[in-house]
Design an enzyme around this catalytic site. Structure first.
Site, mmCIF file in Angstrom:
data_model
loop_
_atom_site.group_PDB
_atom_site.id
_atom_site.type_symbol
_atom_site.label_atom_id
_atom_site.label_comp_id
_atom_site.label_asym_id
_atom_site.label_seq_id
_atom_site.Cartn_x
_atom_site.Cartn_y
_atom_site.Cartn_z
ATOM 1 N N CYS A 1 0.867 -1.181 0.000
ATOM 2 C CA CYS A 1 0.000 0.000 0.000
ATOM 3 C C CYS A 1 0.904 1.232 0.000
ATOM 4 O O CYS A 1 2.127 1.118 0.138
ATOM 5 C CB CYS A 1 -0.917 -0.002 1.217
ATOM 6 S SG CYS A 1 -0.058 0.266 2.791
ATOM 7 N N HIS B 1 5.215 -5.890 8.177
ATOM 8 C CA HIS B 1 4.926 -7.274 8.555
ATOM 9 C C HIS B 1 5.330 -8.237 7.433
ATOM 10 O O HIS B 1 4.510 -8.937 6.864
ATOM 11 C CB HIS B 1 3.436 -7.431 8.866
ATOM 12 C CG HIS B 1 3.051 -6.880 10.187
ATOM 13 N ND1 HIS B 1 3.693 -7.209 11.356
ATOM 14 C CD2 HIS B 1 2.069 -6.014 10.541
ATOM 15 C CE1 HIS B 1 3.140 -6.580 12.368
ATOM 16 N NE2 HIS B 1 2.161 -5.839 11.904
ATOM 17 N N HIS C 1 3.229 1.895 11.075
ATOM 18 C CA HIS C 1 2.192 1.802 12.102
ATOM 19 C C HIS C 1 2.171 3.029 13.015
ATOM 20 O O HIS C 1 1.152 3.316 13.639
ATOM 21 C CB HIS C 1 2.407 0.563 12.975
ATOM 22 C CG HIS C 1 2.268 -0.723 12.228
ATOM 23 N ND1 HIS C 1 1.198 -0.998 11.415
ATOM 24 C CD2 HIS C 1 3.068 -1.824 12.172
ATOM 25 C CE1 HIS C 1 1.343 -2.204 10.895
ATOM 26 N NE2 HIS C 1 2.470 -2.723 11.324
ATOM 27 N N CYS D 1 2.544 6.041 8.273
ATOM 28 C CA CYS D 1 1.605 6.181 7.152
ATOM 29 C C CYS D 1 0.823 7.485 7.293
ATOM 30 O O CYS D 1 0.368 7.815 8.398
ATOM 31 C CB CYS D 1 0.640 4.988 7.147
ATOM 32 S SG CYS D 1 -0.704 5.159 5.949
ATOM 33 N N HIS E 1 -2.143 -4.657 18.613
ATOM 34 C CA HIS E 1 -1.565 -4.233 17.330
ATOM 35 C C HIS E 1 -0.753 -2.953 17.531
ATOM 36 O O HIS E 1 -1.200 -2.031 18.214
ATOM 37 C CB HIS E 1 -2.670 -3.988 16.301
ATOM 38 C CG HIS E 1 -2.170 -3.914 14.898
ATOM 39 N ND1 HIS E 1 -1.590 -2.779 14.390
ATOM 40 C CD2 HIS E 1 -2.136 -4.837 13.895
ATOM 41 C CE1 HIS E 1 -1.246 -2.991 13.125
ATOM 42 N NE2 HIS E 1 -1.560 -4.233 12.808
ATOM 43 N N GLU F 1 -0.194 -0.446 15.659
ATOM 44 C CA GLU F 1 -0.870 0.790 15.225
ATOM 45 C C GLU F 1 -1.807 1.302 16.312
ATOM 46 O O GLU F 1 -1.855 2.499 16.596
ATOM 47 C CB GLU F 1 -1.647 0.546 13.934
ATOM 48 C CG GLU F 1 -2.361 1.806 13.430
ATOM 49 C CD GLU F 1 -3.280 1.542 12.248
ATOM 50 O OE1 GLU F 1 -4.432 1.993 12.286
ATOM 51 O OE2 GLU F 1 -2.836 0.866 11.297
ATOM 52 N N THR G 1 -6.712 1.392 11.037
ATOM 53 C CA THR G 1 -6.910 1.593 9.596
ATOM 54 C C THR G 1 -7.274 0.308 8.864
ATOM 55 O O THR G 1 -7.931 0.344 7.832
ATOM 56 C CB THR G 1 -5.650 2.193 8.947
ATOM 57 O OG1 THR G 1 -4.537 1.335 9.228
ATOM 58 C CG2 THR G 1 -5.372 3.582 9.482
ATOM 59 N N ASN H 1 -3.623 -7.050 8.449
ATOM 60 C CA ASN H 1 -4.438 -6.860 7.240
ATOM 61 C C ASN H 1 -4.425 -8.098 6.358
ATOM 62 O O ASN H 1 -5.414 -8.421 5.702
ATOM 63 C CB ASN H 1 -3.986 -5.606 6.467
ATOM 64 C CG ASN H 1 -2.701 -5.816 5.702
ATOM 65 O OD1 ASN H 1 -2.708 -6.287 4.573
ATOM 66 N ND2 ASN H 1 -1.581 -5.463 6.307
ATOM 67 N N SER I 1 1.850 -5.411 3.178
ATOM 68 C CA SER I 1 3.283 -5.489 3.464
ATOM 69 C C SER I 1 4.002 -6.488 2.564
ATOM 70 O O SER I 1 5.155 -6.840 2.821
ATOM 71 C CB SER I 1 3.497 -5.885 4.929
ATOM 72 O OG SER I 1 2.971 -4.907 5.799
#
EC number: 1.17.7.4
Length: 671
Positions: free
Chosen positions: A12, A41, A73, A95, A123, A125, A161, A219, A261
């Site tokens: 991404c 990741h 993250h 990000c 997580h 993030e 996200t 994700n 990732s």
């Protein structure tokens, strides 16, 4: 066999940016570089970065005067400060979407909002987001984790996200049910949503789904879950080596998707393993072309990576793996560059765009400036396609509108698109921050039309829709006789309005107190918290009528039980009127001492006899139950004075002991 690769598979924007930033730092710096946690990741990528000098650390303690990269993250505000306080150089690869969440969380936290974070508590993030509200946020993994007993005045809700959109909506609805005024911010990345939707659509028609990415990547795991929901044969692998061809040899349609990732070279290895095994090379297919196009040919507009061979003040020569070297001039490098030799070093890798295949001397002419413009235009076009909300600054006013700097480029905002209401003085808007969407993108004319109004109108409609939904839910949940508490929103001559959830309750002045009051402001002020009972509900018009006095028994009933005409009572004078004085008998029950009942003699002014606060004893001379009126008398408690006798008036005293003879004896003797 047909292999279908999801369009959004692989890196991404945020992950790609993080990798590029660290790789660029590795090329430019001889000292060690550290990444706070795995940069992405993907073990294969992080192992390669470690080999090249980017080492993973778990915390910043002990690292001084180094280079520390914060992964996509993101991390908490305290950790960002700790990196800088240690004298380290920061590579902030957070990000941009995550950065926006940090900003919003920090803003709402400073305003006193309790932050709710929808996501996985473990997580990185989510941990990073929590660090922007002093780690006081409440993490919600499902709707059952929403607090039900605690009371929060203000709540702001954000999401990881990569959160599943359906789960986000489910938890959000539960929050609004318990806390109707909560602010819900949908911070799920559009790329995540697109990736998940594409995966679901592809899995629905595939015989087998291959999901490529880290086994512990949030994700990627979600993509695997979505795939399994639509395709029973779903394989989650990290590399091509883990792919068992026996699992796919009987499948006609194979769908491939990859986590954010997952680098493209790993995806390509998986595809090559499939195609080579079944001798079905896809060199001419669109999918293969997407990986090889930049290597098959070179032409105007091609994007290539070149290695610096030499650099002078005005020119840089690059090796671009072509039959000729590439020439990059100072004008095409970028703005405000005076000496190229101070900007680049031999061995640096620069991404450029081909402008001309031959400058007359056999060199390929390239441009870094146009490359940056192309990238910016591509990002803006993606924002246009995905209807992303962008932020910018008004840099000048022109005829009919404004020029807005969006960071990646400039756009024209017509005057009518600035706000829902007409703004006459456009010059006054220069320097203002704006947020909106690109509503027109003409690549041929390089014309970008930007609108803030479209976002304001949508948010206004969403707000109104949410308010209507909250009102409907609230009005259906209350009933007559229910007691509610809220602050006073406004005060009028005829009553007060109280904020009770999403609706204003009305209390008429006659329902404020059992006693007579001149104005509601005599008892209350704006902002006062009051409790009242619902007396009427109009569900069609969302109106609620309430009463404060109905919370207590009517004082007249107590008076009627204990007091009768003719009784003497102790009272306190409360106020004076031209026609008499009002006196409190018991709380909220008053009687009137008419001016004619103040004294036996004529009284011209009530103030000459009584004043507020006087405590006296009076007699009850009248009770009107129907009109709730009481007549009192002070003169009934006073002795009537003896009338004065005129000087020439004879007064006879009647004494029972005198006889007629004693009184008139002389008269009879005269006869």
């Amino acid at each position: 066999m047909e292999i279908i690769l999801a369009k959004s598979a692989g890196y991404c924007f945020g992950v790609n940016q993080a990798v590029e930033m660290v790789e660029e730092a590795l090329l430019k710096n001889e000292e060690a570089i550290y990444t706070l946690g795995p940069l992405i990741h993907n073990r294969q990528v992080t192992d390669e970065l470690d080999r090249r000098g980017a080492h993973i650390i778990s915390d910043v303690e002990g690292i001084k005067n180094g280079i520390i990269a914060v992964r996509s993250h993101g991390v908490g505000e305290d950790i960002m400060s700790a990196i800088k306080d240690g004298g380290n150089r920061l590579i902030d690869a957070t990000c941009p979407y995550v950065k926006k969440i940090h900003k919003r969380v920090n803003e709402y936290h400073k305003k006193g909002y309790q932050i709710f974070i929808i996501g996985d508590a473990d997580h990185p993030e989510v941990i990073g987001i929590n660090g922007w509200c002093n780690y006081e946020g409440i993490i919600l993994g499902n709707k059952n984790s929403v607090p039900r007993t605690a009371k929060y005045d203000k709540i702001c809700v954000v999401a990881q996200t990569t959160m599943n959109l359906g789960v986000f909506h489910e938890i959000s609805q539960e929050i609004l049910r318990i806390y109707p005024e909560a602010v819900i911010l949908n911070t799920i990345c559009n790329a995540t949503k697109t990736r998940q939707e594409e995966t679901a659509a592809l899995a629905a028609k595939a015989d087998c789904m291959v999901v490529i990415g880290g086994l512990h990547s949030s994700n990627t795991v979600k993509l695997a879950e979505i795939s399994r929901a639509h395709c029973k044969k779903t394989l989650h692998i990290e590399t091509a080596a883990e792919l068992d061809l026996n699992d796919i040899k009987t499948c006609d349609i194979i769908g491939i998707t990859a986590g954010a990732s997952t680098p493209h070279w790993i995806i390509k290895e998986v595809i090559n393993k499939m195609t080579k095994s079944f001798e079905e090379m896809l060199k001419d297919s669109e999918m293969e072309a997407s990986y090889e196009e930049s290597f098959r040919k070179l032409g105007r507009g091609s994007v290539v990576a070149g290695t610096v061979l030499s650099a002078s003040r005005d020119e840089v020569y690059l090796n671009i793996n072509y039959k000729s070297d590439a020439l990059l001039t100072r004008d095409e490098f970028g703005e405000d560059v005076e000496d190229l030799s101070k900007e680049v070093s031999i061995g640096d890798e620069i991404e450029v765009m081909v402008v001309n295949l031959n400058d007359g001397n056999g060199n390929v002419v390239v441009s870094k400036r146009k490359m940056a413009q192309k990238k910016a235009a591509e990002e803006l076009y993606v924002a246009f396609e995905e209807k992303q909300i962008l932020e910018g600054v008004v840099i000048k006013s022109v005829k009919g509108g404004l020029i807005v700097d969006l960071g990646l480029g400039q756009a024209f905002m017509p005057a009518s698109q600035y706000h829902m209401r007409y703004i006459k003085d456009l010059d006054s808007l220069v320097g203002k921050n704006v947020r909106g969407e690109i509503i027109e993108f003409d690549k041929r004319k390089n014309r970008i039309i930007f609108s803030q109004r479209i976002v304001l109108e949508r948010e206004f409609k969403e707000k109104k829709a949410m308010e209507a939904e909250q009102k409907e839910s609230f009005i259906q949940s209350v009933e007559v006789g229910q007691q509610l508490t809220g602050p006073i929103k406004s005060i009028t001559n005829f009553g007060i309005f109280v904020k009770i959830g999403p609706i204003d309750g009305f209390i008429h002045v006659s329902d404020l107190s059992w006693k007579r009051i001149n104005h509601p402001s005599d008892l209350y002020k704006l902002g006062d918290e009051i409790t009242a009972v619902i007396t009427e509900i109009n569900k069609e018009e969302y109106k609620i009528k309430m009463s404060i006095k109905d919370l207590t028994d009517e004082p007249w009933i107590e008076f009627a039980k204990n007091y009768k005409t003719g009784m003497e009572v102790d009272v306190t004078i409360t106020r004076i009127a031209p026609f008499g004085a009002f006196a409190r008998i018991i709380d909220e029950v008053e009687g009137l001492i008419h001016i004619s009942e103040l004294a036996h003699e004529k009284v011209d002014k009530v103030e000459s006899v009584l004043k507020p606060g006087d405590q006296i004893t009076v007699k009850i001379i009248g009770i009107d139950d129907e009109k709730r009126k009481i007549s009192l008398s002070l003169k009934s408690m006073l002795q009537e004075p003896v009338k004065e006798v005129e000087a020439n008036e004879t007064v006879y005293e009647d004494k029972a002991e005198n006889t007629i003879g004693e009184l008139f004896g002389d008269l009879f003797d005269q006869e």
